[in-house]
Every structure is written in structure tokens, then in C-alpha cells.
Design a protein around this motif. Structure first.
Motif, PDB file in Angstrom:
ATOM      1  N   PHE A   1       0.830  -1.204   0.000  1.00  0.00           N
ATOM      2  CA  PHE A   1       0.000   0.000   0.000  1.00  0.00           C
ATOM      3  C   PHE A   1       0.863   1.251   0.000  1.00  0.00           C
ATOM      4  O   PHE A   1       0.591   2.206  -0.739  1.00  0.00           O
ATOM      5  CB  PHE A   1      -0.944   0.018   1.205  1.00  0.00           C
ATOM      6  CG  PHE A   1      -1.771   1.274   1.254  1.00  0.00           C
ATOM      7  CD1 PHE A   1      -2.858   1.435   0.412  1.00  0.00           C
ATOM      8  CD2 PHE A   1      -1.427   2.316   2.107  1.00  0.00           C
ATOM      9  CE1 PHE A   1      -3.603   2.617   0.430  1.00  0.00           C
ATOM     10  CE2 PHE A   1      -2.161   3.491   2.140  1.00  0.00           C
ATOM     11  CZ  PHE A   1      -3.253   3.636   1.297  1.00  0.00           C
ATOM     12  N   GLY A   2       1.913   1.265   0.831  1.00  0.00           N
ATOM     13  CA  GLY A   2       2.755   2.459   0.911  1.00  0.00           C
ATOM     14  C   GLY A   2       3.386   2.812  -0.417  1.00  0.00           C
ATOM     15  O   GLY A   2       3.458   3.987  -0.796  1.00  0.00           O
ATOM     16  N   ARG A   3       3.845   1.804  -1.147  1.00  0.00           N
ATOM     17  CA  ARG A   3       4.475   2.045  -2.448  1.00  0.00           C
ATOM     18  C   ARG A   3       3.466   2.626  -3.432  1.00  0.00           C
ATOM     19  O   ARG A   3       3.749   3.614  -4.136  1.00  0.00           O
ATOM     20  CB  ARG A   3       5.049   0.729  -2.973  1.00  0.00           C
ATOM     21  CG  ARG A   3       5.843   0.835  -4.245  1.00  0.00           C
ATOM     22  CD  ARG A   3       6.660  -0.428  -4.438  1.00  0.00           C
ATOM     23  NE  ARG A   3       5.832  -1.629  -4.615  1.00  0.00           N
ATOM     24  CZ  ARG A   3       6.337  -2.868  -4.652  1.00  0.00           C
ATOM     25  NH1 ARG A   3       7.638  -3.058  -4.497  1.00  0.00           N
ATOM     26  NH2 ARG A   3       5.541  -3.904  -4.820  1.00  0.00           N
ATOM     27  N   LEU A   4       2.273   2.049  -3.476  1.00  0.00           N
ATOM     28  CA  LEU A   4       1.260   2.540  -4.405  1.00  0.00           C
ATOM     29  C   LEU A   4       0.740   3.916  -3.988  1.00  0.00           C
ATOM     30  O   LEU A   4       0.380   4.744  -4.840  1.00  0.00           O
ATOM     31  CB  LEU A   4       0.111   1.533  -4.488  1.00  0.00           C
ATOM     32  CG  LEU A   4      -0.700   1.504  -5.786  1.00  0.00           C
ATOM     33  CD1 LEU A   4       0.195   1.378  -7.009  1.00  0.00           C
ATOM     34  CD2 LEU A   4      -1.714   0.373  -5.757  1.00  0.00           C
ATOM     35  N   TYR A   5       0.730   4.183  -2.707  1.00  0.00           N
ATOM     36  CA  TYR A   5       0.349   5.500  -2.187  1.00  0.00           C
ATOM     37  C   TYR A   5       1.313   6.568  -2.693  1.00  0.00           C
ATOM     38  O   TYR A   5       0.896   7.656  -3.126  1.00  0.00           O
ATOM     39  CB  TYR A   5       0.346   5.409  -0.666  1.00  0.00           C
ATOM     40  CG  TYR A   5       0.211   6.702   0.092  1.00  0.00           C
ATOM     41  CD1 TYR A   5      -1.046   7.230   0.395  1.00  0.00           C
ATOM     42  CD2 TYR A   5       1.334   7.374   0.573  1.00  0.00           C
ATOM     43  CE1 TYR A   5      -1.177   8.400   1.137  1.00  0.00           C
ATOM     44  CE2 TYR A   5       1.211   8.537   1.319  1.00  0.00           C
ATOM     45  CZ  TYR A   5      -0.036   9.047   1.592  1.00  0.00           C
ATOM     46  OH  TYR A   5      -0.161  10.197   2.336  1.00  0.00           O
ATOM     47  N   GLU A   6       2.618   6.284  -2.647  1.00  0.00           N
ATOM     48  CA  GLU A   6       3.609   7.232  -3.161  1.00  0.00           C
ATOM     49  C   GLU A   6       3.396   7.481  -4.652  1.00  0.00           C
ATOM     50  O   GLU A   6       3.517   8.611  -5.138  1.00  0.00           O
ATOM     51  CB  GLU A   6       5.022   6.711  -2.904  1.00  0.00           C
ATOM     52  CG  GLU A   6       5.438   6.692  -1.449  1.00  0.00           C
ATOM     53  CD  GLU A   6       5.620   8.093  -0.893  1.00  0.00           C
ATOM     54  OE1 GLU A   6       5.961   9.000  -1.665  1.00  0.00           O
ATOM     55  OE2 GLU A   6       5.411   8.279   0.320  1.00  0.00           O
ATOM     56  N   VAL A   7       3.094   6.437  -5.389  1.00  0.00           N
ATOM     57  CA  VAL A   7       2.832   6.571  -6.824  1.00  0.00           C
ATOM     58  C   VAL A   7       1.570   7.406  -7.056  1.00  0.00           C
ATOM     59  O   VAL A   7       1.541   8.287  -7.930  1.00  0.00           O
ATOM     60  CB  VAL A   7       2.688   5.184  -7.477  1.00  0.00           C
ATOM     61  CG1 VAL A   7       2.203   5.296  -8.916  1.00  0.00           C
ATOM     62  CG2 VAL A   7       4.018   4.427  -7.412  1.00  0.00           C
ATOM     63  N   ALA A   8       0.536   7.149  -6.271  1.00  0.00           N
ATOM     64  CA  ALA A   8      -0.741   7.855  -6.447  1.00  0.00           C
ATOM     65  C   ALA A   8      -0.583   9.355  -6.217  1.00  0.00           C
ATOM     66  O   ALA A   8      -1.191  10.173  -6.930  1.00  0.00           O
ATOM     67  CB  ALA A   8      -1.789   7.281  -5.493  1.00  0.00           C
ATOM     68  N   ILE A   9       0.212   9.748  -5.233  1.00  0.00           N
ATOM     69  CA  ILE A   9       0.435  11.171  -4.979  1.00  0.00           C
ATOM     70  C   ILE A   9       1.010  11.844  -6.218  1.00  0.00           C
ATOM     71  O   ILE A   9       0.602  12.954  -6.606  1.00  0.00           O
ATOM     72  CB  ILE A   9       1.368  11.355  -3.766  1.00  0.00           C
ATOM     73  CG1 ILE A   9       0.636  10.953  -2.478  1.00  0.00           C
ATOM     74  CG2 ILE A   9       1.867  12.791  -3.669  1.00  0.00           C
ATOM     75  CD1 ILE A   9       1.513  10.938  -1.252  1.00  0.00           C
ATOM     76  N   ARG A  10       1.942  11.178  -6.872  1.00  0.00           N
ATOM     77  CA  ARG A  10       2.566  11.748  -8.075  1.00  0.00           C
ATOM     78  C   ARG A  10       1.644  11.671  -9.282  1.00  0.00           C
ATOM     79  O   ARG A  10       1.683  12.545 -10.162  1.00  0.00           O
ATOM     80  CB  ARG A  10       3.895  11.038  -8.335  1.00  0.00           C
ATOM     81  CG  ARG A  10       4.944  11.366  -7.289  1.00  0.00           C
ATOM     82  CD  ARG A  10       6.011  10.299  -7.192  1.00  0.00           C
ATOM     83  NE  ARG A  10       7.055  10.659  -6.232  1.00  0.00           N
ATOM     84  CZ  ARG A  10       6.927  10.508  -4.911  1.00  0.00           C
ATOM     85  NH1 ARG A  10       5.803  10.028  -4.403  1.00  0.00           N
ATOM     86  NH2 ARG A  10       7.919  10.836  -4.103  1.00  0.00           N
ATOM     87  N   LEU A  11       0.799  10.655  -9.310  1.00  0.00           N
ATOM     88  CA  LEU A  11      -0.150  10.518 -10.423  1.00  0.00           C
ATOM     89  C   LEU A  11      -1.115  11.698 -10.479  1.00  0.00           C
ATOM     90  O   LEU A  11      -1.524  12.126 -11.564  1.00  0.00           O
ATOM     91  CB  LEU A  11      -0.948   9.221 -10.271  1.00  0.00           C
ATOM     92  CG  LEU A  11      -0.543   8.010 -11.095  1.00  0.00           C
ATOM     93  CD1 LEU A  11      -1.410   6.806 -10.743  1.00  0.00           C
ATOM     94  CD2 LEU A  11      -0.636   8.299 -12.590  1.00  0.00           C
ATOM     95  N   ARG A  12      -1.487  12.214  -9.308  1.00  0.00           N
ATOM     96  CA  ARG A  12      -2.445  13.328  -9.287  1.00  0.00           C
ATOM     97  C   ARG A  12      -1.912  14.551 -10.021  1.00  0.00           C
ATOM     98  O   ARG A  12      -2.701  15.379 -10.488  1.00  0.00           O
ATOM     99  CB  ARG A  12      -2.779  13.690  -7.833  1.00  0.00           C
ATOM    100  CG  ARG A  12      -3.645  12.673  -7.147  1.00  0.00           C
ATOM    101  CD  ARG A  12      -4.317  13.204  -5.904  1.00  0.00           C
ATOM    102  NE  ARG A  12      -3.386  13.651  -4.895  1.00  0.00           N
ATOM    103  CZ  ARG A  12      -3.691  13.706  -3.590  1.00  0.00           C
ATOM    104  NH1 ARG A  12      -4.899  13.341  -3.180  1.00  0.00           N
ATOM    105  NH2 ARG A  12      -2.816  14.130  -2.713  1.00  0.00           N
ATOM    106  N   GLU A  13      -0.589  14.671 -10.126  1.00  0.00           N
ATOM    107  CA  GLU A  13       0.010  15.807 -10.833  1.00  0.00           C
ATOM    108  C   GLU A  13       0.127  15.554 -12.331  1.00  0.00           C
ATOM    109  O   GLU A  13       0.429  16.474 -13.091  1.00  0.00           O
ATOM    110  CB  GLU A  13       1.407  16.084 -10.260  1.00  0.00           C
ATOM    111  CG  GLU A  13       1.437  16.315  -8.753  1.00  0.00           C
ATOM    112  CD  GLU A  13       0.598  17.518  -8.358  1.00  0.00           C
ATOM    113  OE1 GLU A  13       0.646  18.528  -9.084  1.00  0.00           O
ATOM    114  OE2 GLU A  13      -0.105  17.433  -7.324  1.00  0.00           O
TER     115      GLU A  13
END
Length: 361
Positions: free
Chosen positions: A15-27
Motif C-alpha cells: 500500500f505504501g508504495r502505491l500510495y507514493e505513486v498515487a500522490i505523483r499521479l495526481r500531478e
């Protein structure tokens, strides 16, 4: 734009890894990002401050069964009612997706190279698959799905994105065209360094994640001697087991969580269970390692660290097969070389970039 489904396993690393990716995806995209997760966590969700739309799916029925059965059935129902432009998964597919009939949408798997057919290794998932294959294929047959022949099939997707650093990927040079190395990616807790250890340096950082087991005090002593470290700082989410307060003349400090980036910067070396997050973070910081594996995958990563010359793995009894301070210095040089090779990597951003690019097609 439409929606992106991000299927995350319940373990902190996934989850933590995908969370980091998701934060960047929003940009990078106008897609709505929707996390799809099992209805339980193996971590405290309160430590994640950014909020995303989340759908929790069941993992239990009245009769005991594989968690992939109820989760997969609920996933099929969700996808029948709601369309997504792409499915991104970061989970153990054997545990969560093995019996799910997924729609013919673009699918992206975020994973580690050593779990896939490209590495060809006998992993913890391969071992579990041997025990579960009959039950899984019976469930698939009931849905007119073809049988799974080996666990590596479950890691295939339209694109496979490796969250591994370059030095690790260099050990596997012949990757399929749709497999892409993106750089090391992990989540770490952000917070203040506790006052108890704020003034320490050159300590042994024992980072056990959510899957490690507390080492015997003898291993603390051996590793601290190998790398000429002072005190021992141990972070572990589990509270069971013995917690000795000293190892020889060294004091041991225990914490349930720490801001590892800040703490690791002042550590002299790292002792871990061989989880991908703690291992890659230590490599990025140029810290030599000793690894006490909890299961097969940890031992596999420990072997890779040894091949890079950045550390040493303990045997099945938790003992280092060889260790002296001259080797400790060699491991330090190997770890620093790995850190230099990783200095330009931003795995989370590269994974996000590739997901946004694929989802836009």
C-alpha cells in the motif's frame, strides 16, 4: 477523463508504495484515482495523511476459504457496475487476484523483479502456489477460466513496472519488452526524530518492517561489531518477543515507527529482515547491511545484496556465516557504490509517469 483502479494489498509495503505513486499521479493525469483494498490492514492507516477515494472489498465468507475467492468475486461485481480506464495492481496476486475474472481493460502490475518469470526464482509465492493450486484452479474452472500452471502467470500484465533500483535490476539484464525498470520505490514514515536518539550517530539501525522477527541479542552484537557501530536503534511494528535493553556495552532503543530517512542518514549500518522497502532505502543511503530473513523472498533479496557486495545475509539459525571488520569495510564500499548508481532515481515518479502515459492511450 475516467477512473483509474489501484488495487493495493493489505501489507504496508504494497500500500505504501502505491500510495507514493498515487500522490505523483495526481500531478500527471485528470483521471480519478480510486484505491481498491481488502477490508483489513496490516498497518495503521492513520499514518497516511493524503486522502484518496477508497473501496474496501470483503475477504471472508461464512466458510473458511482463500482470501482471493471472496475478494475476487467482489472485484468482479464492482467492475461489472463501474468502468475503469486501467487497472493498476500492487499486491500479491496469488493471494488476491488468482480467482478473479478481470475485464479486458489495460492492466499494469507494479512489483519486484525477483518475483517474476524474468528472474526465474523459487519465491515464497511459488511455494504457496504449490499448496493452493488445486483449490485455485477448481475455483477458476467453476468460472470457465483456464487453469494457472505456475505462479509467474499471475504477475503478467500489459505492462509490468519494477519498483527496484538499478543495481538490483542489473542482475537480470534480459527483461521482456513490456517489463520496465523504474527505480527503487518505497514509503517511509515522516515525523520527528525522538529526542532519545536525536544525538546519536554511527548506530546500528535495526529496521524490521511489518514482517521481520526480533533477532537474538547475539546477532545484534555480531552485526554491530562487524560494522563498528555504537548503540542499536530498533524499529519494529510488532511488540511480541523479548526486548533486551543492552547488547554487550551497547544500549538498545526500541520504537514502533521512526522517520527512517532522517534516522538512516546518521546510522552506521542497517540490520533488516530483507524486505524490499528497508533494503532499498538502505542501499539508497549507502548503508552496509546484514539481513536476517524471515522467509524465502527475504533470503532472495539478501543474496542479491551479497552479489552487489553491499552486505551479508544470516543463515537459517540467524548467524552470519563469515564476518570480520575488514569485510565490513568492503560492504560499506559496495553500499556506497550502489547509492551512487541510484542517485538519479525517482522510482515513484517514473512509475506514475508510465501509468499516466499508458492510461492516456
Amino acid at each position: 477523463m475516467g477512473d483509474l483502479a489501484l488495487i493495493a494489498g493489505p501489507a504496508l509495503g504494497h500500500f505504501g508504495r502505491l500510495y507514493e505513486v498515487a500522490i505523483r499521479l495526481r500531478e500527471l493525469t485528470d483521471h480519478r484515482i480510486v484505491f481498491i483494498r481488502p477490508d483489513f490492514d496490516r498497518f495503521d492507516p492513520a499514518v497516511f495523511t493524503e486522502r484518496f477515494d477508497t473501496i474496501r472489498l470483503p475477504t471472508k465468507r461464512e466458510k473458511p476459504c482463500l482470501p482471493c475467492l471472496p475478494f475476487g468475486d467482489a472485484l468482479e461485481e464492482l467492475f461489472a457496475d463501474r468502468r475503469f480506464d486501467a487497472i493498476v495492481q500492487d499486491c500479491n496476486p496469488l493471494g488476491w487476484l488468482a480467482t478473479a475474472r478481470l475485464p479486458d481493460w489495460t492492466r499494469i502490475n507494479v512489483t519486484n523483479v525477483f518475483l517474476t518469470r524474468a528472474a526465474g526464482l523459487y519465491t515464497q509465492q511459488a511455494r504457496s502456489f504449490e499448496r493452493q493450486v488445486d483449490h485455485i484452479n477448481a475455483a477458476r474452472a467453476a468460472k470457465d477460466m483456464p487453469p494457472v500452471r505456475d505462479v509467474h502467470e499471475l504477475y503478467e500484465a500489459d505492462a509490468v513496472l519494477y519498483a527496484d533500483p538499478g543495481p538490483i535490476l542489473s542482475l537480470f539484464p534480459d527483461l521482456p519488452e513490456h517489463h520496465h525498470g523504474c527505480g527503487g520505490c518505497w514509503w517511509t514514515y515522516e515525523g520527528d526524530v525522538p529526542g532519545e536518539i536525536a544525538g546519536l550517530d554511527n548506530f546500528l539501525l535495526c529496521s524490521l518492517g511489518s514482517t521481520g522477527r526480533m533477532p537474538e541479542v547475539e546477532l545484534f552484537e555480531t552485526v554491530a561489531d562487524l560494522f563498528d557501530c555504537g548503540d542499536i536503534v530498533c524499529v519494529h511494528t510488532e511488540t511480541e518477543g523479548k526486548r533486551p535493553v543492552t547488547a554487550s556495552s551497547r544500549r538498545i532503543h526500541y520504537f514502533d515507527r521512526l522517520p527512517l530517512a532522517a534516522v538512516m542518514a546518521k546510522a552506521g549500518a542497517v540490520l533488516s529482515q530483507g524486505g524490499a522497502g528497508s533494503t532499498y532505502q538502505a542501499l539508497a543511503a549507502g548503508k552496509p547491511m546484514a539481513i536476517k530473513p524471515t522467509h524465502i523472498n527475504h533470503a532472495i533479496l539478501g543474496d542479491m545484496v551479497e552479489r552487489l557486495g553491499a552486505g551479508i545475509a544470516a543463515d537459517s539459525r540467524g548467524r552470519l556465516p563469515y564476518a570480520d571488520r575488514d569485510m565490513g569495510e568492503e560492504f560499506r564500499h559496495g553500499a556506497q557504490a550502489a547509492a551512487a548508481a541510484m542517485s538519479d532515481e525517482d522510482g515513484a515518479s517514473e512509475i506514475a509517469r508510465r501509468i499516466a502515459e499508458i492510461a492516456a492511450v
